[in-house]
Design an enzyme around this catalytic site. Structure first.
Site, PDB file in Angstrom:
ATOM      1  CG  HIS A   1      -4.398   5.443   5.884  1.00  0.00           C
ATOM      2  ND1 HIS A   1      -3.377   4.608   6.285  1.00  0.00           N
ATOM      3  CD2 HIS A   1      -3.847   6.682   5.796  1.00  0.00           C
ATOM      4  CE1 HIS A   1      -2.269   5.315   6.436  1.00  0.00           C
ATOM      5  NE2 HIS A   1      -2.533   6.571   6.135  1.00  0.00           N
TER       6      HIS A   1
ATOM      7  CD  GLU B   1      -5.001   2.529   8.811  1.00  0.00           C
ATOM      8  OE1 GLU B   1      -4.969   1.797   9.825  1.00  0.00           O
ATOM      9  OE2 GLU B   1      -4.656   2.140   7.690  1.00  0.00           O
TER      10      GLU B   1
ATOM     11  CG  HIS C   1       0.923  -3.182   5.476  1.00  0.00           C
ATOM     12  ND1 HIS C   1       0.439  -1.926   5.168  1.00  0.00           N
ATOM     13  CD2 HIS C   1       1.722  -3.521   4.447  1.00  0.00           C
ATOM     14  CE1 HIS C   1       0.940  -1.518   4.023  1.00  0.00           C
ATOM     15  NE2 HIS C   1       1.713  -2.469   3.558  1.00  0.00           N
TER      16      HIS C   1
END
Length: 237
Positions: free
Chosen positions: A43, A70, A190
């Site tokens: 990310h 991401e 998450h």
């Protein structure tokens, strides 16, 4: 079996804290795959405080499982993704100063923008996923913009899990069922960890992939990286 994609951002955070190239992000990605991970997630953020854009290019050369990039689809991010062409791009609406991702997309409000971005990525053969909260309206909005998958933002599930796991999972189950109904692939991520992962895996229908970084790397400090990846894989069987 639900695939485990290891997010290696924290490895880059540790490297950047000292400078130099230790630990080496590329080597850790190779090791994660060797130890059984079925994907590698990164990310990159605009300030490159952990994963750097050059890391993404370097990883593209060596990742043999699924490579998932991401991030917020800014012009720079989209240029990076289009150049690297990962297996999957996960669109996350995080602000530049966000410590970590903290909300899913409003897929209704941002319908036109997401439709355009997803169309561009799919033309290049990149599978798309949209980070969403467990709200059926947002799942329906994701289907409307023609994404391939959604990734359910699981922070609220993780926070409530110890108090009442049935209540914590309820909106996710509803969202997962809606995704199946609409033909969307389902990912999740998450704050998933060794305590709460198995129950989510066993409860949600059609869960294709989980992306886990922070908790997995923390566990690896105690159990070692190879053993930790195997422990997470056991939760997904």
């Amino acid at each position: 079996m639900t695939k485990l994609s290891v997010n290696i951002n924290k490895i880059a955070t540790l490297r950047n804290a000292r400078g130099g190239d230790r630990p080496n992000v590329v080597q850790v990605a190779k090791d994660c795959e060797r130890f059984g991970a079925q994907g590698i997630t990164v990310h990159p953020r605009p300030d490159e405080r952990h994963i750097r854009y050059q890391d993404v290019h370097d990883l593209k050369e060596i990742v043999t499982t699924e490579f998932n990039i991401e991030g917020n689809p800014t012009p720079d991010f989209l240029k990076l993704v289009k150049g690297v062409k990962p297996a999957q791009a996960t669109l996350v609406p995080d602000a530049p100063d966000a410590i970590t991702s903290n909300a899913g997309w409003d897929t209704v409000k941002h319908k036109d923008f997401l439709t355009d971005v997803i169309g561009e990525l799919k033309e290049l053969g990149i599978r798309t996923s949209i980070f969403v909260d467990p709200v059926t309206e947002m799942v329906e909005g994701a289907a409307a913009v023609k994404t391939d998958r959604i990734e359910l933002y699981t922070e609220s599930y993780a926070r409530q899990y110890q108090d009442n796991r049935e209540e914590a999972i309820a909106p996710y189950l509803e969202a997962a069922r809606k995704a199946q109904e609409l033909g969307l692939g389902l990912n999740a991520g998450h704050d998933l960890d060794l305590d709460n992962l198995k129950y989510m895996h066993d409860t949600l229908p059609g869960l294709l992939e989980v992306s886990i970084g922070h908790a997995l790397i923390c566990d690896a400090l105690y159990y070692g990286l190879e053993n930790t990846i195997q422990l997470y894989l056991r939760q997904l069987r």
